[in-house]
Design a protein around this motif. Structure first.
Motif, PDB file in Angstrom:
ATOM      1  N   PHE A 116     -68.727  -9.158  64.899  1.00  0.00           N
ATOM      2  CA  PHE A 116     -68.064  -8.805  63.651  1.00  0.00           C
ATOM      3  C   PHE A 116     -67.258  -7.516  63.839  1.00  0.00           C
ATOM      4  CE2 PHE A 116     -71.767 -11.267  62.293  1.00  0.00           C
ATOM      5  CZ  PHE A 116     -71.199 -12.151  61.392  1.00  0.00           C
ATOM      6  N   PHE A 117     -66.167  -7.419  63.129  1.00  0.00           N
ATOM      7  CA  PHE A 117     -65.423  -6.167  63.040  1.00  0.00           C
ATOM      8  C   PHE A 117     -65.940  -5.442  61.801  1.00  0.00           C
ATOM      9  CE2 PHE A 117     -62.899  -8.660  65.826  1.00  0.00           C
ATOM     10  CZ  PHE A 117     -62.150  -7.780  66.596  1.00  0.00           C
ATOM     11  N   PHE A 118     -66.449  -4.227  61.972  1.00  0.00           N
ATOM     12  CA  PHE A 118     -67.105  -3.554  60.860  1.00  0.00           C
ATOM     13  C   PHE A 118     -66.848  -2.063  60.897  1.00  0.00           C
ATOM     14  CE2 PHE A 118     -70.017  -3.886  64.416  1.00  0.00           C
ATOM     15  CZ  PHE A 118     -70.586  -2.627  64.502  1.00  0.00           C
ATOM     16  N   ASP A 119     -67.241  -1.419  59.838  1.00  0.00           N
ATOM     17  CA  ASP A 119     -67.050   0.014  59.675  1.00  0.00           C
ATOM     18  C   ASP A 119     -68.318   0.596  59.074  1.00  0.00           C
ATOM     19  OD1 ASP A 119     -65.875   2.498  59.594  1.00  0.00           O
ATOM     20  OD2 ASP A 119     -64.382   2.015  58.063  1.00  0.00           O
ATOM     21  N   PHE A 120     -68.466   1.908  59.130  1.00  0.00           N
ATOM     22  CA  PHE A 120     -69.583   2.585  58.494  1.00  0.00           C
ATOM     23  C   PHE A 120     -69.075   3.331  57.260  1.00  0.00           C
ATOM     24  CE2 PHE A 120     -71.210   1.993  62.763  1.00  0.00           C
ATOM     25  CZ  PHE A 120     -72.524   1.634  62.542  1.00  0.00           C
ATOM     26  N   ILE A 121     -69.805   3.232  56.167  1.00  0.00           N
ATOM     27  CA  ILE A 121     -69.430   3.880  54.921  1.00  0.00           C
ATOM     28  C   ILE A 121     -70.500   4.899  54.554  1.00  0.00           C
ATOM     29  CG2 ILE A 121     -68.856   3.549  52.485  1.00  0.00           C
ATOM     30  CD1 ILE A 121     -68.281   0.622  53.131  1.00  0.00           C
ATOM     31  N   HIS A 122     -70.073   6.106  54.224  1.00  0.00           N
ATOM     32  CA  HIS A 122     -71.026   7.123  53.790  1.00  0.00           C
ATOM     33  C   HIS A 122     -71.443   6.844  52.359  1.00  0.00           C
ATOM     34  CE1 HIS A 122     -72.794  11.041  52.828  1.00  0.00           C
ATOM     35  NE2 HIS A 122     -72.862  11.244  54.137  1.00  0.00           N
ATOM     36  N   GLU A 123     -72.707   7.037  52.079  1.00  0.00           N
ATOM     37  CA  GLU A 123     -73.247   6.722  50.757  1.00  0.00           C
ATOM     38  C   GLU A 123     -72.620   7.558  49.642  1.00  0.00           C
ATOM     39  OE1 GLU A 123     -77.319   9.370  51.134  1.00  0.00           O
ATOM     40  OE2 GLU A 123     -76.950   7.651  52.422  1.00  0.00           O
ATOM     41  N   ASP A 124     -72.025   8.695  49.988  1.00  0.00           N
ATOM     42  CA  ASP A 124     -71.382   9.536  48.979  1.00  0.00           C
ATOM     43  C   ASP A 124     -69.888   9.236  48.856  1.00  0.00           C
ATOM     44  OD1 ASP A 124     -73.746  10.865  48.359  1.00  0.00           O
ATOM     45  OD2 ASP A 124     -73.444  12.387  49.909  1.00  0.00           O
TER      46      ASP A 124
END
Length: 311
Positions: free
Chosen positions: A17-25
């Motif tokens: 998968f092509f994915f990214d990380f997102i910060h919870e804030d």
């Protein structure tokens, strides 16, 4: 928390998968709008504001996959009486967390669904070590077969072969697809290496994301793929993780991967005049099929970057 992230990460790598990380804030609408789906691996602590932001994301057509105690606590680690995202997933807590008695619980297949793709000639799938029971739902896909002791062998069988407790809750609302696993299946995957759990997670990720991706890379080996738009055009970055020491911090040696076929969807009105492999330092042939460009990277030792020069 790390094992939950590691388990999801492993499934994402195996599924290419092509994915990214997102910060919870950073859950503001303008930040989330570019994502088709968001994965919440046991994201237990979520404030009311964060729940509202995710709720708005779903209302705008975004999809969610969550597990275990996601949204069960506020930002101060105070347990809620009900999931903060109960209305989004259509779930209701039905008791405290249940742990393993020696054998993890199983998921009984109640009906066919795309998340069960590849599972044939079986009625049960592996579950997880821990789960947060939720109330019964209408027309479930998987239900819980409670765990049982491992020893003595005479007692190593399930006391109940069927229940109405969901092992997954799936919903569709407009363009949004929602999936909730009450078990810690990603952590159990990481601890056990169970291939069925990885396949179940991959299938569910494909389902919530709609199964379509603008870029795909197919071939043998374990790898991470990253794609982005550059000033000159586009780039596809391939990292070769094929190694028995992959998750131990240091790669001891390289295990080159064979041919990797890339299929790249071009934005409207864009054309590609040249594809160059930056690590290898040479151009490679490509072909255009409708709105896609296709080419093959012959081999990847440690990493390779395919630069697509666009006009």
């Amino acid at each position: 928390m790390r094992q939950y992230m590691d388990g999801i990460y492993y499934a994402l790598l195996e599924g290419r998968f092509f994915f990214d990380f997102i910060h919870e804030d950073r859950l503001q609408p303008e930040r989330l709008s570019k994502y088709t789906a968001i994965i919440l691996p046991n994201t237990a602590l979520l404030s009311d504001q964060q729940c509202d932001q995710l709720r708005a994301y779903v209302k705008s057509g975004g999809s969610l996959l969550a597990t275990f105690e996601t949204s069960m606590y506020d930002e101060h680690n105070v347990r809620r009486a009900e999931f903060g995202l109960a209305d989004v997933f259509g779930i209701h807590a039905a008791g405290p967390v249940i742990g393993t008695r020696g054998n993890a619980y199983y998921g009984r297949i109640e009906r066919q669904h795309p998340i069960l793709e590849g599972f044939h000639d079986t009625n049960w799938l592996p579950g997880a070590e821990y789960r947060l029971p939720v109330a019964p739902v209408e027309n479930p896909v998987l239900t819980v077969v409670p765990g049982f002791v491992a020893y003595p062998p005479e007692l190593a069988y399930p006391p109940q072969s069927q229940t109405n407790e969901p092992a997954v809750v799936l919903r569709e609302q407009g363009k949004s697809r929602l999936a909730y696993f009450p078990g810690d299946i990603e952590r159990t995957l990481w601890a056990s290496g169970h291939t069925d759990l990885s396949q179940l997670l991959q299938n569910t990720i494909r389902w919530v994301s709609g199964g379509e991706t603008p870029v795909s890379v197919s071939g043998d080996g374990l790898m991470e793929c990253i794609a982005w738009e550059t000033e000159a055009g586009f780039a596809v970055h391939v990292l070769n993780y094929t190694n028995p020491n992959t998750h131990r911090g240091w790669m001891r040696t390289n295990y080159p991967m064979g041919p990797q076929k890339v299929r790249f969807q071009l934005p409207e009105g864009r054309k590609v005049s040249r594809v160059q492999l930056l690590r290898s330092g040479h151009d490679i042939p490509f072909k255009v099929a409708e709105k896609h460009i296709e080419f093959t990277i012959p081999t990847v030792t440690d990493y390779e970057v395919a630069a697509l020069f666009s006009s």
